[in-house]
Design a protein around this motif. Structure first.
Motif, PDB file in Angstrom:
ATOM      1  N   PRO A  17       0.183   4.316   5.701  1.00 26.65           N
ATOM      2  CA  PRO A  17       0.751   5.387   4.755  1.00 26.65           C
ATOM      3  C   PRO A  17       1.304   6.545   5.509  1.00 26.65           C
ATOM      4  CG  PRO A  17      -1.288   4.601   3.974  1.00 26.65           C
ATOM      5  CD  PRO A  17      -1.315   4.172   5.341  1.00 26.65           C
ATOM      6  N   TYR A  18       0.766   7.083   6.610  1.00 29.52           N
ATOM      7  CA  TYR A  18       1.113   8.406   7.299  1.00 29.52           C
ATOM      8  C   TYR A  18       2.269   7.949   7.886  1.00 29.52           C
ATOM      9  CZ  TYR A  18      -3.701  10.581   5.922  1.00 29.52           C
ATOM     10  OH  TYR A  18      -4.353  10.894   5.038  1.00 29.52           O
ATOM     11  N   VAL A  19       2.351   7.042   8.434  1.00 24.59           N
ATOM     12  CA  VAL A  19       3.330   6.341   9.512  1.00 24.59           C
ATOM     13  C   VAL A  19       4.499   6.178   8.629  1.00 24.59           C
ATOM     14  CG1 VAL A  19       4.341   4.369  10.726  1.00 24.59           C
ATOM     15  CG2 VAL A  19       1.859   5.391  11.402  1.00 24.59           C
ATOM     16  N   ALA A  20       4.390   5.625   7.435  1.00 24.68           N
ATOM     17  CA  ALA A  20       5.460   5.644   6.672  1.00 24.68           C
ATOM     18  C   ALA A  20       6.063   6.775   6.421  1.00 24.68           C
ATOM     19  CB  ALA A  20       4.995   4.864   5.237  1.00 24.68           C
ATOM     20  N   LYS A  21       5.388   8.090   6.096  1.00 25.69           N
ATOM     21  CA  LYS A  21       5.545   9.286   5.880  1.00 25.69           C
ATOM     22  C   LYS A  21       6.457   9.763   7.159  1.00 25.69           C
ATOM     23  CE  LYS A  21       3.473  13.091   3.713  1.00 25.69           C
ATOM     24  NZ  LYS A  21       2.131  13.444   3.296  1.00 25.69           N
ATOM     25  N   ILE A  22       6.013   9.691   8.215  1.00 31.14           N
ATOM     26  CA  ILE A  22       6.730   9.895   9.401  1.00 31.14           C
ATOM     27  C   ILE A  22       7.954   9.394   9.642  1.00 31.14           C
ATOM     28  CG2 ILE A  22       6.505  10.151  12.075  1.00 31.14           C
ATOM     29  CD1 ILE A  22       3.588   9.989  11.771  1.00 31.14           C
ATOM     30  N   LYS A  23       8.122   8.061   9.200  1.00 28.47           N
ATOM     31  CA  LYS A  23       9.368   7.351   9.360  1.00 28.47           C
ATOM     32  C   LYS A  23      10.302   7.976   8.245  1.00 28.47           C
ATOM     33  CE  LYS A  23      11.079   3.546  10.955  1.00 28.47           C
ATOM     34  NZ  LYS A  23      10.989   2.654  11.998  1.00 28.47           N
ATOM     35  N   LEU A  44      12.709   6.112  -1.593  1.00 29.56           N
ATOM     36  CA  LEU A  44      12.455   4.786  -2.126  1.00 29.56           C
ATOM     37  C   LEU A  44      11.636   3.897  -1.160  1.00 29.56           C
ATOM     38  CD1 LEU A  44      13.051   2.714  -4.350  1.00 29.56           C
ATOM     39  CD2 LEU A  44      15.217   2.057  -3.094  1.00 29.56           C
ATOM     40  N   GLU A  45      11.979   4.032   0.187  1.00 32.00           N
ATOM     41  CA  GLU A  45      11.136   3.236   1.093  1.00 32.00           C
ATOM     42  C   GLU A  45       9.916   3.748   0.985  1.00 32.00           C
ATOM     43  OE1 GLU A  45      13.495   5.485   2.125  1.00 32.00           O
ATOM     44  OE2 GLU A  45      13.172   6.279   4.084  1.00 32.00           O
ATOM     45  N   LEU A  46       9.606   5.130   0.945  1.00 32.79           N
ATOM     46  CA  LEU A  46       8.067   5.375   0.929  1.00 32.79           C
ATOM     47  C   LEU A  46       7.320   4.819  -0.247  1.00 32.79           C
ATOM     48  CD1 LEU A  46       6.667   7.456   2.824  1.00 32.79           C
ATOM     49  CD2 LEU A  46       7.168   9.166   1.180  1.00 32.79           C
ATOM     50  N   VAL A  47       8.095   4.719  -1.439  1.00 35.57           N
ATOM     51  CA  VAL A  47       7.416   4.173  -2.608  1.00 35.57           C
ATOM     52  C   VAL A  47       7.183   2.692  -2.290  1.00 35.57           C
ATOM     53  CG1 VAL A  47       7.832   3.562  -4.863  1.00 35.57           C
ATOM     54  CG2 VAL A  47       8.342   5.847  -4.076  1.00 35.57           C
ATOM     55  N   ILE A  48       8.118   1.980  -1.687  1.00 38.19           N
ATOM     56  CA  ILE A  48       7.791   0.756  -1.379  1.00 38.19           C
ATOM     57  C   ILE A  48       6.758   0.177  -0.519  1.00 38.19           C
ATOM     58  CG2 ILE A  48       9.166  -1.575  -0.566  1.00 38.19           C
ATOM     59  CD1 ILE A  48      11.735  -0.557  -1.820  1.00 38.19           C
ATOM     60  N   PHE A  49       6.981   1.104   0.574  1.00 40.63           N
ATOM     61  CA  PHE A  49       5.956   0.750   1.679  1.00 40.63           C
ATOM     62  C   PHE A  49       4.323   1.243   1.297  1.00 40.63           C
ATOM     63  CE2 PHE A  49       9.414   0.120   4.372  1.00 40.63           C
ATOM     64  CZ  PHE A  49       9.112  -1.157   5.171  1.00 40.63           C
ATOM     65  N   SER A  50       4.400   2.326   0.597  1.00 39.93           N
ATOM     66  CA  SER A  50       3.319   2.644   0.010  1.00 39.93           C
ATOM     67  C   SER A  50       2.652   1.803  -0.785  1.00 39.93           C
ATOM     68  CB  SER A  50       3.405   4.079  -0.875  1.00 39.93           C
ATOM     69  OG  SER A  50       3.554   5.058   0.116  1.00 39.93           O
ATOM     70  N   THR A  51       3.486   1.095  -1.722  1.00 43.47           N
ATOM     71  CA  THR A  51       2.902   0.252  -2.855  1.00 43.47           C
ATOM     72  C   THR A  51       2.305  -1.052  -2.147  1.00 43.47           C
ATOM     73  OG1 THR A  51       4.646   0.888  -4.176  1.00 43.47           O
ATOM     74  CG2 THR A  51       3.598  -1.229  -4.818  1.00 43.47           C
ATOM     75  N   LEU A  52       3.217  -1.450  -0.967  1.00 45.35           N
ATOM     76  CA  LEU A  52       2.731  -2.477  -0.148  1.00 45.35           C
ATOM     77  C   LEU A  52       1.341  -2.370   0.469  1.00 45.35           C
ATOM     78  CD1 LEU A  52       5.810  -4.275   1.642  1.00 45.35           C
ATOM     79  CD2 LEU A  52       4.028  -5.330   0.288  1.00 45.35           C
ATOM     80  N   LEU A  76      13.240  -2.905   6.065  1.00 42.22           N
ATOM     81  CA  LEU A  76      13.574  -2.174   5.031  1.00 42.22           C
ATOM     82  C   LEU A  76      14.017  -0.705   5.290  1.00 42.22           C
ATOM     83  CD1 LEU A  76      13.870  -3.401   2.064  1.00 42.22           C
ATOM     84  CD2 LEU A  76      11.905  -2.075   1.439  1.00 42.22           C
ATOM     85  N   PHE A  77      15.081  -0.244   5.241  1.00 40.13           N
ATOM     86  CA  PHE A  77      15.493   1.110   5.547  1.00 40.13           C
ATOM     87  C   PHE A  77      15.113   1.461   7.092  1.00 40.13           C
ATOM     88  CE2 PHE A  77      14.428   0.883   0.884  1.00 40.13           C
ATOM     89  CZ  PHE A  77      15.685   0.935   0.405  1.00 40.13           C
ATOM     90  N   GLY A  78      15.107   0.590   7.542  1.00 41.00           N
ATOM     91  CA  GLY A  78      14.716   0.715   9.057  1.00 41.00           C
ATOM     92  C   GLY A  78      13.036   0.759   9.599  1.00 41.00           C
ATOM     93  N   THR A  79      12.286   0.457   8.454  1.00 39.21           N
ATOM     94  CA  THR A  79      11.025   0.279   8.612  1.00 39.21           C
ATOM     95  C   THR A  79      10.674  -1.081   8.688  1.00 39.21           C
ATOM     96  OG1 THR A  79      10.844   2.463   7.547  1.00 39.21           O
ATOM     97  CG2 THR A  79       8.558   1.304   8.038  1.00 39.21           C
ATOM     98  N   THR A  80       9.801  -1.506   9.795  1.00 35.02           N
ATOM     99  CA  THR A  80       9.475  -2.898   9.731  1.00 35.02           C
ATOM    100  C   THR A  80       8.189  -3.118   9.036  1.00 35.02           C
ATOM    101  OG1 THR A  80       8.669  -2.701  11.878  1.00 35.02           O
ATOM    102  CG2 THR A  80      10.904  -3.435  11.807  1.00 35.02           C
ATOM    103  N   TYR A  81       7.936  -4.414   8.617  1.00 29.66           N
ATOM    104  CA  TYR A  81       6.598  -4.562   8.035  1.00 29.66           C
ATOM    105  C   TYR A  81       6.010  -6.037   8.732  1.00 29.66           C
ATOM    106  CZ  TYR A  81       2.839  -4.116   4.601  1.00 29.66           C
ATOM    107  OH  TYR A  81       1.854  -3.966   4.078  1.00 29.66           O
ATOM    108  N   PRO A  82       5.032  -5.741   9.479  1.00 31.56           N
ATOM    109  CA  PRO A  82       4.296  -6.680  10.295  1.00 31.56           C
ATOM    110  C   PRO A  82       4.163  -8.064   9.694  1.00 31.56           C
ATOM    111  CG  PRO A  82       2.897  -4.880  10.395  1.00 31.56           C
ATOM    112  CD  PRO A  82       3.938  -4.572   9.541  1.00 31.56           C
TER     113      PRO A  82
END
Lengths: 316, 416, 435
Positions: free
Chosen positions: B221-227, A2-10, A133-139
């Motif tokens: 996007p790559y970083v999101a994948k690594i994460k 889910l986080e991949l989808v959200i961040f990819s969308t952003l 979100l799920f440990g990933t930050t968004y600057p």
């Protein structure tokens, strides 16, 4: 997932909006003047470097307003003393002029700022994480970029649909000759549009510079993609350019997230994976690898089946 | 158009403007340096020139080789294989029989191929190619050539060193591979998979990514994948903008992993790492570094930095290459590559750190201790920073030569 | 044929033959003699490259100059031709194919033709921008694919071959560069004749009609799409031949040859040379190859000069080098060519002044910005050593440029007068002045 989808969308939307900032100027120039401006991405690069220089001397927030104006002035000067001279020879020389200009700008930038990336930083005010979100930050700066691009898009929409100059531009997009007949000073409009378009590209550069790396190859990397956006969206169609920008932004980002190859697809439906022959490599390639190629494929396909582009009404 | 062809004459007359290029040979040993000196890779090539000039000045100060002075000729190959062939041709016309080239495996492959054919077709005029930076393993394996010597550790050796280090680091559990989609990136990826499996079968490879070379503007996007993969370490062979953009995106997303890189130390690398604030997390694998504390090394680094506006001695291998070359020529008492090449094969040499190294005779690959270092803000025991950032490479681990001794498939054909 | 030549032809058939074919004889003679004058290895390689690029840019100009189709991806056919040729050479070397090396470029041509046929079918349906954009997209697509399909393209290292491991024909092994030169020269000459002949065929003439007025061409009963398609295929064929020649020359093909950069270079060559004349691309190829090979030895800022030369040509000489030369054709016919020499000689002074100023400016700033940080401010230009930190070189450079510009503006109108005197005669000029 889910986080991949959200961040990819952003990320996709952000990249798409950045593309749109560039493409909107390009499509205006293209539709009105018939010039395929190869140097458009160079103005984007100039924006980033001007922004860097001004934020070194003064402040990022000053640069945010001044740098695009400077780039716009450079653009207007290029139109006035360069393109206008070439205009009388026809469209191909105009295009080649911008082709050569892109070359020269890249060389000059390398001479002045060096060939290595410059240390263009996110302003301290925005140097924090907007959310986690799920440990990933968004600057925060990326959110800022997104806001700016959306704001520009809205302003552009307002100008084009609500103001007099917008009406003239809209008219010139579809009926350039008619507008000239009605007594508008077409060369002056051209100069202003070119300057404005370059300024928009410059603005994109100022805000993209700190987020991506500011270096001499940044124009070269983005250049061809812009043409894809403009042509795919349809010549002279701002909404088309908008949709194409977002589409290409999202496709590029999501393609990266997918790790399947054609061979996997074949195996999935129970067929043997071809291991030999010239094209055997093709089956091994994953979607992620071809992601950056997809826009060109889209370009070729749409031009074959719908030469006017997605929402365009004319071909030339 | 009827008279159009009349001016065809002019076209051909114009080519008469081509100047004859033969320069009379002088009693000097000419070393031709062929590398990108324009375009985006130019800083790397230009700094390479300084290394070689520095070495040649040193050798000449000691009396040169066989009583003759060395002279450096530089040629711009624009990173293109075809231009490399032209540049090599120009160098040979100018009287050079020793060619050196580093950057770009495409250019290096073209150079090996060119040198092989040239020597085959021009017996008695053999030239030699000394490779100081192209690391495609094939050059000392399947494509090995008698006329090619390599001083840089190739991709597999470097990977052997990295995995050798990982073997002793139990904290590493999940590794992500991200590499550029071309021959070098694929070599890195392949050797990482096989060597990790052999040395640390418990390590899980949670991602294996190939991305287009120098085309990505945003690595988010790559970083999101690594994460998402939950990796604790990333191995990457990326160089140029692909490494700086990748690290930048990682810092933006607050990705907390260790980076094991081949080329984070390249031109502009330290600047962008400092910018991202990834301290003590970006490692590089090299054959030496400024902050190895020996008296000779410090003196060398200080002197060179004085002469090159503060830029460091990036290529310890250039010193190895040039000193061994001069020794081989002196020992052979000849400047003819065909004669002194034999001396280079299997030559043993003590490097600036006082360690034993050698040029393996069976594949012309140089072996030495390898060093893993991390970029960190300057601390007490560090002497040199990079690119005036106040950050320098700090030694993390030394991988002994024995660990890097990878086998070769080379079947060297000795010229008759 | 112009009237003047026709009259002359009626007078003397031998003279007509000479006029018709003399230039080709001279061209062949020059090609044969050149390597005797420039014997060094690099000069030979350069001349080989020129021969290859002449074929490629002429093929390109079939599209741009002759049919008005602007392509951004013609390197696709050049590159694919080259790759097939390299594979053919390797197959021959492995003993699986028995054709001699001189025929290998045909294989490249066939590849160019096949892909010209495939891609032409989808891209030539429209002219103008749509065609240009499809060519750009296809170019980028194939260039990206070339890095993915390693089996055929060999990744970024490319595929190598050895031309000496072929069947020998009359004892020629094609080891020495000089033998390759003559092979390329022969192919180049043959292709030049073939492409020139094409311009004289009815189809070649129809191409011009399609370029200038597609509607009328349709009304006359020609399918403009078919004309574009056939021309595209033929152009693809010759581009493939050029690629095949490159494969033989370098014994190496890699992704650079198929990239957008290569497509850009051929566009530059054709345009700088002049797309309006058959000889234009030939001139352009020779000049651009010279610049590419030797300019980088002279200055670190060679790309900047390259760009500036190109922009200057586009802005002030849209006809290219051939266009400039053609301006003097009427003078040649009238026999008044010598008459304008003094006027041009005077103009040379401000031009040289301006150029010297510009070069000084660029070189000094290049040194100051790029080199001074590591090498110190001392530099040398035109054999004069000076310090780039001091103000003097900048003043001199600007003064030279300003002076050149001023004098040029002063003399420009007079030169134009001298030209029109020579072109139209003294009397016509006076008559205009008298009005």
């Amino acid at each position: 997932m889910l986080e991949l989808v959200i961040f990819s969308t952003l990320n996709g939307v952000l990249y798409g909006m950045l593309l749109f900032l560039l493409a909107s100027g390009l499509t205006l120039i293209f539709s009105m003047m018939g010039v395929l401006n190869f140097a458009h991405a160079s103005f984007y690069m100039l924006g980033a470097y001007f922004g860097f220089q001004l934020s070194q001397w003064l402040d990022f927030w000053v640069a945010l307003f001044v740098a695009p104006v400077c780039v716009g002035l450079v653009g207007a000067a290029v139109e006035r003393w360069g393109l206008r001279t070439v205009h009388k020879w026809g469209h191909v020389p105009e295009l080649l002029f911008t082709f050569g200009l892109a070359f020269v700008v890249e060389e000059l930038v390398q001479m002045v700022w060096g060939k290595l990336p410059v240390d263009y930083r996110v302003p301290a005010l925005l140097d924090f994480h907007a959310f986690e979100l799920f440990g990933t930050t968004y600057p925060a700066f990326r959110m800022f970029m997104l806001l700016i691009s959306v704001a520009i898009f809205l302003v552009l929409l307002m100008i084009l649909t609500r103001s007099r100059i917008g009406l003239i531009i809209q008219a010139a997009l579809t009926h350039p000759n008619m507008v000239a007949m009605l007594g508008h000073n077409v060369p002056k409009v051209f100069m202003m549009v070119f300057g404005f378009g370059s300024g928009l590209a410059g603005l994109a550069g100022v805000i993209a510079g700190p987020a991506l790396v500011t270096q001499p190859s940044m124009a070269h990397v983005l250049g061809p993609i812009l043409f894809v956006v403009v042509v795919f969206g349809g010549l002279g169609s701002l909404p088309g350019a908008f949709i194409a920008s977002l589409l290409i932004g999202l496709i590029q980002t999501f393609a990266i997230a997918i790790n399947y190859s054609l061979g996997d697809a074949l195996s999935a439906i129970g067929m043997a994976r071809p291991m030999q022959g010239v094209l055997s490599d093709l089956w091994q390639v994953t979607v992620a690898q071809v992601g950056p190629v997809v826009p060109y494929l889209m370009l070729v396909l749409i031009l074959i089946f719908r030469p006017t582009g997605l929402m365009g009404t004319r071909e030339n | 158009m009827s008279n159009g062809y009349r001016t065809g004459l002019t076209a051909l007359a114009l080519s008469l403007g081509l100047t004859a290029l033969a320069i009379p040979a002088m009693a000097q040993v000419k070393i031709a340096f062929v590398d990108p000196l324009s375009g985006s890779m130019a800083p790397i090539g230009e700094h390479g020139v300084k290394h070689f000039q520095y070495m040649i000045d040193k050798i000449n100060a000691k009396g040169g080789v066989n009583g003759q002075k060395m002279e450096l000729l530089t040629y711009d190959n624009k990173l293109s294989p075809q231009e490399t062939v032209i540049a090599a041709q120009k160098a040979i016309d100018a009287g050079a029989r020793i060619l050196t080239l580093g950057n770009g495996s495409g250019a290096a492959a073209a150079m090996i191929d060119f040198v092989n054919k040239h020597n085959d077709r021009n017996p008695g005029k053999e030239v030699i190619y000394l490779n100081y930076a192209a690391v495609d393993p094939a050059f000392t394996n399947d494509k090995c050539s008698y006329w090619h010597f390599r001083w840089d550790a190739h991709a597999d050796i470097k990977m052997a060193a990295i995995t050798g280090y990982m073997k002793s680091n139990p904290k590493i559990k999940k590794v992500y591979l991200i590499n550029q989609d071309y021959s070098f990136g694929q070599a890195v990826r392949k050797s990482a998979v096989t060597m990790l499996k052999a040395k640390r079968p418990d390590i899980q490879i949670v991602g294996d990514e190939l991305h287009p070379l120098a085309k990505i503007t945003d690595f988010a996007p790559y970083v999101a994948k690594i994460k998402a993969s939950g990796a604790d370490s990333v191995i990457t062979g990326n160089w140029g903008s692909d490494i700086s953009l990748l690290l930048k995106a990682a810092a933006d997303a607050n990705l907390q992993v260790d980076w094991y890189t081949y080329y984070a130390g390249g031109a502009g690398g330290p600047t962008s790492i400092k910018q991202t604030g990834l301290k003590d997390r970006v490692f590089q694998i090299t054959e030496g570094l400024a902050n190895i504390n020996t008296k000779e090394n410090y003196a060398w680094e200080t002197d060179f930095r004085k002469k090159s506006a503060g830029q460091g001695w990036w290529y310890p291998r250039v010193r190895n290459e040039m000193e061994m070359l001069a020794r081989a020529m002196n020992e052979a008492k000849s400047n003819d590559p065909k004669v002194f090449a034999e001396k280079l094969r299997g030559m043993k040499y003590k490097n600036i750190y006082g360690k034993d190294t050698y040029m393996r005779a069976e594949d012309h690959q140089f072996f030495q201790d390898m060093y893993i270092s991390a970029l960190t803000p300057m601390t007490g025991d560090m002497k040199f920073d990079e690119e005036n950032t106040g950050w320098g490479w700090k030694l993390t681990a030394t991988v002994p030569m024995s660990e890097t001794d990878v086998p070769t498939t080379c079947k060297m054909a000795k010229p008759s | 044929m112009s009237d003047a030549t026709m009259t002359a032809a009626r007078g003397n058939p031998a003279l007509d033959l000479l006029r018709r074919y003399g230039i080709w004889v001279i061209a062949a003679a020059v090609m044969i003699v050149l390597p005797k004058i420039f014997t060094s290895g690099a000069a030979l390689t350069t001349m080989c490259l020129m021969g290859i690029m002449i074929v490629f840019s002429l093929a390109y100009n079939m599209l741009l100059g002759q049919t008005g189709m602007l392509s951004f991806g013609h390197a696709v056919y050049y590159g694919l031709g080259g790759f097939l040729a390299v594979h053919a050479m390797n197959t021959i070397a492995a003993g699986k194919l028995a054709i001699p090396l001189p025929v290998v470029p045909l294989a490249g041509g066939a590849m160019g033709l096949i892909f010209g046929f495939i891609f032409g079918a989808v891209s030539t349906r429209r002219a103008g921008t749509v065609f240009a954009m499809i060519s750009l997209g296809l170019g980028e697509l194939i260039a990206s694919l070339s890095l993915i399909l390693r089996g055929f393209f060999g990744g970024e290292e490319g595929i190598t071959a050895n031309r000496t491991k072929m069947l020998t024909l009359w004892g020629v092994r094609f080891g020495p560069q000089i033998e390759v030169y003559y092979l390329i020269a022969a192919w180049c000459f043959a292709c030049m004749i073939a492409m020139y002949a094409f311009t004289c065929t009815p189809l070649g003439r129809m191409c011009n009609a399609v370029r200038d007025n597609p509607e009328r061409a349709e009304f006359v009963g020609y399918s403009t799409q078919m004309v574009r398609f056939i021309t595209f295929c033929i152009s693809g064929f010759f581009a493939g031949v050029a690629g095949g020649l490159a494969a033989i020359n370098f014994e190496l093909m890699n992704a650079v040859n198929i990239s957008g950069a290569q497509s850009g270079v051929v566009l530059l060559m054709a345009y700088i040379g002049g797309i309006g004349h058959f000889v234009g691309p030939i001139l352009g190829a020779v000049l651009v190859v010279l610049l590419q090979v030797f300019l980088s030895d002279l200055t670190g800022a060679w790309m900047l000069y390259f760009g500036l030369i190109f922009i200057t040509m586009v802005m002030f000489a849209p006809g290219g080098m051939a266009g400039l030369i053609m301006l003097h054709l009427p003078l040649w016919r009238r026999g008044t060519l010598l008459q304008i020499v003094p006027s041009y000689a005077v103009m040379l002074v401000p031009v040289l002044m301006g150029l010297a100023g510009l070069v000084t400016l660029i070189e000094t700033s290049h040194h100051q910005l790029v080199k001074a940080a590591t090498d110190g401010p001392a530099m040398k230009l035109f054999g004069i050593a000076y310090n780039s930190n001091s103000l003097l070189p900048w003043i001199v450079a600007l003064a030279l440029m300003g002076g050149g510009l001023y004098l040029g503006k002063l003399w420009g109108p007079r030169m134009a007068d001298a030209y029109s005197d020579a072109a139209h005669g003294q009397d016509s000029n006076k008559r205009e002045a008298g009005k």
